[in-house]
Every structure is written in C-alpha cells, then in structure tokens.
Write an enzyme that holds these catalytic residues in place. Structure first.
Site, PDB file in Angstrom:
ATOM      1  N   SER A 167       0.795  -1.231   0.000  1.00  0.00           N
ATOM      2  CA  SER A 167       0.000   0.000   0.000  1.00  0.00           C
ATOM      3  C   SER A 167       0.828   1.283   0.000  1.00  0.00           C
ATOM      4  CB  SER A 167      -0.950   0.012   1.201  1.00  0.00           C
ATOM      5  OG  SER A 167      -1.994  -0.913   1.015  1.00  0.00           O
ATOM      6  N   TYR A 181      -4.318   3.184   7.933  1.00  0.00           N
ATOM      7  CA  TYR A 181      -5.578   2.466   8.072  1.00  0.00           C
ATOM      8  C   TYR A 181      -6.371   2.999   9.266  1.00  0.00           C
ATOM      9  CZ  TYR A 181      -2.573  -0.452   5.182  1.00  0.00           C
ATOM     10  OH  TYR A 181      -1.695  -0.889   4.237  1.00  0.00           O
ATOM     11  N   VAL A 238       1.365  -3.586   4.047  1.00  0.00           N
ATOM     12  CA  VAL A 238       1.383  -4.840   4.783  1.00  0.00           C
ATOM     13  C   VAL A 238       2.634  -5.673   4.492  1.00  0.00           C
ATOM     14  CG1 VAL A 238      -1.106  -4.943   5.064  1.00  0.00           C
ATOM     15  CG2 VAL A 238      -0.035  -6.048   3.066  1.00  0.00           C
ATOM     16  N   TYR A 296      -3.961  -3.035 -10.336  1.00  0.00           N
ATOM     17  CA  TYR A 296      -3.821  -2.772  -8.907  1.00  0.00           C
ATOM     18  C   TYR A 296      -2.878  -3.771  -8.247  1.00  0.00           C
ATOM     19  CZ  TYR A 296      -5.219  -2.162  -4.010  1.00  0.00           C
ATOM     20  OH  TYR A 296      -5.217  -1.945  -2.656  1.00  0.00           O
ATOM     21  N   LYS A 303       0.409   3.308  -3.058  1.00  0.00           N
ATOM     22  CA  LYS A 303      -0.775   4.153  -3.230  1.00  0.00           C
ATOM     23  C   LYS A 303      -0.440   5.638  -3.152  1.00  0.00           C
ATOM     24  CE  LYS A 303      -3.720   0.611  -1.103  1.00  0.00           C
ATOM     25  NZ  LYS A 303      -4.528   0.260   0.097  1.00  0.00           N
TER      26      LYS A 303
END
Length: 322
Positions: A82, A258, A276, A207, A85
């Site tokens: 992530s 998160y 992660v 993705y 992102k």
C-alpha cells in the site's frame, strides 16, 4: 551491545554536517528495535509475504538534496504493497488535478483497509485514497489517463530513487489475485455506482501489479522526497504544486495507517503511509523523508517495529509537524 553499522551515503553528494545527528539517532533506534519483545506477525493472507522474518529491520533517511543513509536492512528490497498508493495518488493529482477527488474522499475511514461497510451508505464513494476501495478508484483513473497505471508508478519510483532495478514481482501479484475476492467485491460494488470505469478484471490486474512492486528503504525514502520538497522532483521539475504536496501529506497524516491513523499521529506526529509488506514511509516537510521496514505487523496491518522506530525518531530529534 555494539552499535549497528550505519552505511555511507548512496546516490548523493557528501552529506551536510547536520546529517550526523540523524546517523547517531537511527543507529540507536536500530539497537532498540532489536530488543523489542514483540515484533508482530507477517501478513498471512498473502502467502508470498507470510514467511518473512518479523525481526528483520531496516531504516533509511533521505535529505532533500538526495543524501541518503541507513541502518540494518535498509538496502533490502521488500514488497511495497500500500505504500505504492501514495505514488499513484501523486501521479493522478499531477495529471488530473482536483478531478480525482470527485470519486474518492479525504476522510479517515475508522474501518479496516478492506472494509465494504461504508461504501453502500455513501453511494460507492470510498472515504480516502489509501483504503483499498479508494486506491482502486485512483488506479482506475490513472489507468484511464495513462494506459499503464502500475508502470507509471514503477517509473516514478525508478526515476526518483535512481534505481532502475525496481520492478514488479509477478509471484506476489499472482498471490494477491488468488486471494483477491474482497478487492473484486469492492471494485464491482463501486462500478455499480459508476465510480469505476474500467472492466473490473483489468483494474484488478493493474492494482495487484502496482502493489507487487519491490523497493528498499533507501529507494522509498528517496522516491518520496518530492513530498518533503513541496512537490519538486529530484531533477528540479515539479511533479506537484506546493498545495498538492500539502494535500498528499495531509491525507497521509489522517488516513495513511488504516484505522490506526489517530494512534500513529499521536505517537509519531508525521505524515506516514504503511504497507502490509512491513514498510512505512514518513515525511518531515523541508527536512527529510524516512522509510522503515520490518515485516511483523500489528492487528491493524502496520509494522510493529516500524511504528516504534518512527516514534523514537520524532522523540529523539524533536521533529514533528506539530
């Protein structure tokens, strides 16, 4: 216990005199992290990540002028997941401006990163670009704008870090795809509201490829430097306006870890984005960028040693956005 060795600068000119205080700090932090009683557990829902040693640790600091140095496993590539992102969002902002915010919000979710709960009562608009649903919207838009969202993220990381070896790991992407039912559900649900434009299989492929990129702490600390330089890339050109860089940093602070973003802001006090794979990038605007990696995660998906290391960094240096 002897201090761990701190590697010399890479990809840079000679460090400034004040860099030495960071060298001593990260050496001390590495020693402290080695003594942590609990390092958490690697992500077990992505089989390619499950076997990582939770006690591994690396940390890198990059100055705005490109000086970078680190300690431990700071040059060991790991799965960015992530963290990618952030770079996808920056590219979408650079190409699409404020349009990107029509399909994704800027608010903390308060729910796990792969939750479907809020989408139904918020009409298919995800809360922020760093939960999975929001990242799918960003990738959808970036894919439509460029034809190769994952490739654009990889090229940005390569150019900003100076490391052309940064690449996808097909086995990781395949592993995620094999266990990607929830991401597929998120994408189909948003598509039912018209918030996804690509065929869902094409979007998921882009993705998962993006999330499979491997890079080291050194690579990521350098690559995120434009967020410490007000949007300016390593070659002096502008990727983002100063206002856009501020926006990305703000969303990282409030949404980057998160449903633990409040705790991260409380303990660390910096814009940060976790993955992660065990990595976390953090920004000290105008001063430096940091990346830490340790694969053991807490129950919210953030690196146990990574969060602790960044908390120690801001405590020992007094650097914070607050």
């Amino acid at each position: 216990m002897s201090h761990p060795s701190v590697a010399p600068p890479a990809n840079s000119a000679a460090p400034r005199a004040d860099a030495h205080r960071f060298r001593a700090v990260i050496s001390r932090i590495a020693e402290e992290m080695a003594a942590l009683p609990d390092h958490g557990t690697p992500a077990d829902y992505i089989p390619m990540l499950a076997g990582a040693d939770p006690r591994r640790f690396g940390m890198a600091v990059a100055e705005p002028d490109g000086t970078v140095y680190g300690v431990g496993d700071w040059q060991q590539p790991f799965s960015t997941q992530s963290i990618s992102k952030v770079f996808a969002l920056a590219l979408a902002l650079s190409l699409d401006g404020e349009q990107i915010w029509r399909g994704v919000g800027r608010e903390p979710s308060g729910n796990p990163f792969n939750s479907l709960v809020q989408l139904e009562y918020e009409n298919g608009i995800p809360r922020n670009p760093f939960i999975n649903a929001g990242a799918l919207v960003v990738t959808d838009r970036l894919q439509a704008l460029t034809g190769d969202a994952a490739g654009q993220v990889r090229e940005l990381l390569r150019s900003e870090s100076g490391n052309d070896a940064i690449d996808f790991v097909p086995e990781v992407a395949a592993s995620e795809a094999a266990y990607g039912d929830r991401n597929a559900a998120l994408a189909h649900f948003m598509a039912s509201y018209g918030n996804i434009t690509l065929p869902v299989p094409e979007l998921l492929s882009a993705y998962f490829r993006q999330c499979s990129i491997e890079a080291s702490c050194a690579d990521l600390a350098l690559s995120a430097g434009f967020l410490a330089r007000g949007g300016i890339r390593t070659d002096g050109s502008a990727l983002l306006t100063r206002s856009q860089a501020k926006q990305v940093n703000a969303v990282m602070l409030t949404c980057g870890t998160y449903d633990a973003a409040g705790e991260f802001a409380y303990r660390v006090g910096l814009p940060g984005k976790s993955g992660v794979g065990g990595g976390i990038i953090a920004i000290v605007p105008g001063v430096c960028t940091l990346c830490v990696w340790s694969p053991g995660l807490d129950r919210r998906g953030n690196s146990v040693a990574g969060v602790s290391a960044l908390a120690r960094f801001t405590t020992l240096t007094g650097l914070s956005v607050f």
